[in-house]
Design an enzyme around this catalytic site. Structure first.
Site, PDB file in Angstrom:
ATOM      1  NE  ARG A  72      -3.234  -2.371   3.071  1.00 45.01           N
ATOM      2  CZ  ARG A  72      -4.311  -2.981   2.588  1.00 45.01           C
ATOM      3  NH1 ARG A  72      -4.969  -2.460   1.586  1.00 45.01           N
ATOM      4  NH2 ARG A  72      -4.740  -4.113   3.122  1.00 45.01           N
ATOM      5  N   GLY A 102      -7.751  -3.274  -5.265  1.00 48.15           N
ATOM      6  CA  GLY A 102      -9.065  -2.793  -4.843  1.00 48.15           C
ATOM      7  C   GLY A 102      -9.208  -1.300  -5.100  1.00 48.15           C
ATOM      8  CG  ASP A 128     -12.376  -6.817   2.377  1.00 49.22           C
ATOM      9  OD1 ASP A 128     -12.061  -7.843   3.005  1.00 49.22           O
ATOM     10  OD2 ASP A 128     -11.984  -5.674   2.698  1.00 49.22           O
ATOM     11  CG  MET A 170      -9.628 -10.029   7.635  1.00 50.84           C
ATOM     12  SD  MET A 170      -8.230 -10.000   6.494  1.00 50.84           S
ATOM     13  CE  MET A 170      -6.919  -9.582   7.645  1.00 50.84           C
ATOM     14  N   GLY A 171     -13.103  -7.851   6.860  1.00 50.48           N
ATOM     15  CA  GLY A 171     -14.129  -7.039   6.200  1.00 50.48           C
ATOM     16  C   GLY A 171     -14.254  -5.720   6.936  1.00 50.48           C
ATOM     17  N   GLY A 186     -23.556 -22.289   9.720  1.00 48.42           N
ATOM     18  CA  GLY A 186     -24.694 -22.446  10.636  1.00 48.42           C
ATOM     19  C   GLY A 186     -24.642 -21.514  11.836  1.00 48.42           C
ATOM     20  CB  ALA A 187     -23.222 -18.131  12.337  1.00 52.44           C
ATOM     21  NE  ARG A 248     -12.386 -19.891  26.780  1.00 49.61           N
ATOM     22  CZ  ARG A 248     -12.985 -19.908  27.967  1.00 49.61           C
ATOM     23  NH1 ARG A 248     -13.992 -19.077  28.222  1.00 49.61           N
ATOM     24  NH2 ARG A 248     -12.596 -20.744  28.914  1.00 49.61           N
ATOM     25  NE  ARG A 257      -4.484  -9.746   2.735  1.00 50.85           N
ATOM     26  CZ  ARG A 257      -4.140  -8.670   3.428  1.00 50.85           C
ATOM     27  NH1 ARG A 257      -5.033  -8.055   4.177  1.00 50.85           N
ATOM     28  NH2 ARG A 257      -2.937  -8.186   3.354  1.00 50.85           N
TER      29      ARG A 257
HETATM   30  O1  F6P Z   1      -7.552  -6.581   1.731  1.00 52.20           O
HETATM   31  C1  F6P Z   1      -8.654  -6.498   2.502  1.00 52.20           C
HETATM   32  C2  F6P Z   1      -8.300  -6.675   3.955  1.00 52.20           C
HETATM   33  O2  F6P Z   1      -7.919  -8.016   4.203  1.00 52.20           O
HETATM   34  C3  F6P Z   1      -9.433  -6.264   4.879  1.00 52.20           C
HETATM   35  O3  F6P Z   1     -10.408  -7.252   5.031  1.00 52.20           O
HETATM   36  C4  F6P Z   1      -8.691  -5.930   6.140  1.00 52.20           C
HETATM   37  O4  F6P Z   1      -9.403  -5.001   6.891  1.00 52.20           O
HETATM   38  C5  F6P Z   1      -7.408  -5.335   5.623  1.00 52.20           C
HETATM   39  O5  F6P Z   1      -7.219  -5.835   4.321  1.00 52.20           O
HETATM   40  C6  F6P Z   1      -6.195  -5.621   6.473  1.00 52.20           C
HETATM   41  O6  F6P Z   1      -5.109  -4.951   5.910  1.00 52.20           O
HETATM   42  P1  F6P Z   1      -3.589  -5.163   6.338  1.00 52.20           P
HETATM   43  O7  F6P Z   1      -3.139  -6.490   5.784  1.00 52.20           O
HETATM   44  O8  F6P Z   1      -2.875  -4.029   5.696  1.00 52.20           O
HETATM   45  O9  F6P Z   1      -3.568  -5.147   7.811  1.00 52.20           O
END
Ligand code: F6P
Length: 324
Positions: A72, A102, A128, A170-171, A186-187, A248, A257
């Protein structure tokens, strides 16, 4: 156009390699010279650029991560950084770009085109699935399956110990992963940034389960939920519960990822990589190639950046119905 370059940028996603492979092989097929740029915009600025051949992408379709690495870039956000990047591209005679990433990546590409006139076609690469202009993004399907496998395992131990688990997926701004793996796993409850799930509602659902002698529960929380991350949500719930539930918290994090891309992601990435190169050849610029209803479509970056991709609220309704 006879020289293009490909790079990956932002958070990596399983299937990016399959997309790079498709970009390189499609370029070779059409007689276009293709270069790889390492570490996204940072590598463009530094001139970390090399010529790729069909052989450069052998044996990568099944590999997670990205052979071009990703970053980034803060420097590309500055005019000086973009000027340096342009000079490097000129050195190599690169006339067009395929950016796999993205919205941050596409925002950079749009500014770069306005200033220096280098056209870019983007391929949506992010776990995402939060990009307008495509039904699915590269990496999403794999991430969902990775999270699901973890949820299944947690369910075993949750059940053995009669525990309530809050599982964070994540998200940052998107509940796609949470909804998909929540339903498949099944949450009892799925909490997403797009729709507020009041703490009182979660408490009520847990109490109802407790009264029915439900021994364990799974609550999937997207990291960007309005009520906080999974640990924060769990604390708020504990403070309001009158019964002594054993709670927990598990944060799945970056495990989502990585990993071998699913067949779906490999095929999606291959189609989008091919579509990106053919788009550039046909004069497309500042657009993202996507798949809508199984058809290749090109959506302007200004729309992918600006327009939200709404989640299907009916899926959340289904979580409630199926967990009773
Ligand atoms: O690429 C999307 C993502 O995995 C998001 O779901 C998450 O919030 C973010 O990237 C985490 O970024 P980094 O790897 O820079 O901590």
């Amino acid at each position: 156009m006879n020289k293009i370059a490909v790079f990956t940028s932002g958070g990596d996603a399983p299937g990016m390699n399959a997309c790079i492979r498709a970009v390189v092989r499609t370029s070779m097929y059409y007689g276009i010279e293709v270069f790889g740029i390492r570490r996204g915009y940072n590598g463009m600025i530094a001139g970390d650029i090399y010529q790729m051949t069909s052989h450069s992408v052998s044996n990568i379709i099944q590999r997670g991560g990205t052979i071009l690495k990703s970053a980034r870039s803060k420097e590309f956000m500055t005019k000086e950084g973009r000027q340096k990047a342009f000079e490097q591209l000129q050195k190599f005679g690169i006339q067009g770009l395929v950016a796999i990433g993205g919205n941050g990546t596409f925002t950079g590409a749009t500014t770069f085109y306005d200033e220096f006139g280098i056209p870019t076609v983007g391929a949506p690469g992010t776990i995402d699935n939060d990009l307008y202009g495509t039904d699915y993004t590269i990496g999403y399907d794999t991430a969902v399956n990775t999270a699901l496998e973890a949820i299944d395992k947690i369910r075993d131990t949750a059940d053995s110990h009669d525990r309530v688990f809050f599982i964070e997926v994540m998200g940052r701004d998107s509940g796609y992963i949470a909804i998909q793996c929540g339903i498949a796993g099944g949450a009892e409850i799925v909490m997403v940034p797009e729709v507020l799930t009041p703490i009182s509602e979660v408490v009520e659902t847990l109490k109802q389960g407790w009264n029915r002698s439900k021994s364990s529960s799974i609550i999937v929380v997207a990291e960007g939920d309005e009520e906080g991350n999974a640990a924060e949500v769990a604390d708020k719930i504990k403070a309001r519960l009158e019964v002594d539930m054993d709670i927990r918290v598990t944060t799945l994090g970056h495990i989502q990822r990585g990993g071998i891309p699913t067949a779906y992601d490999r095929i999606l990435a291959s189609r989008l990589g091919l579509g990106a190169v053919e788009g550039l050849m046909n004069g497309e610029k500042n657009v993202m190639v996507g798949l809508i209803n199984n058809e290749i479509v090109y959506t302007p970056f200004r729309d992918t950046i600006r327009l939200p991709k709404p989640i299907n609220e009916d899926m959340l309704r289904m979580v409630k119905i199926l967990s009773t």
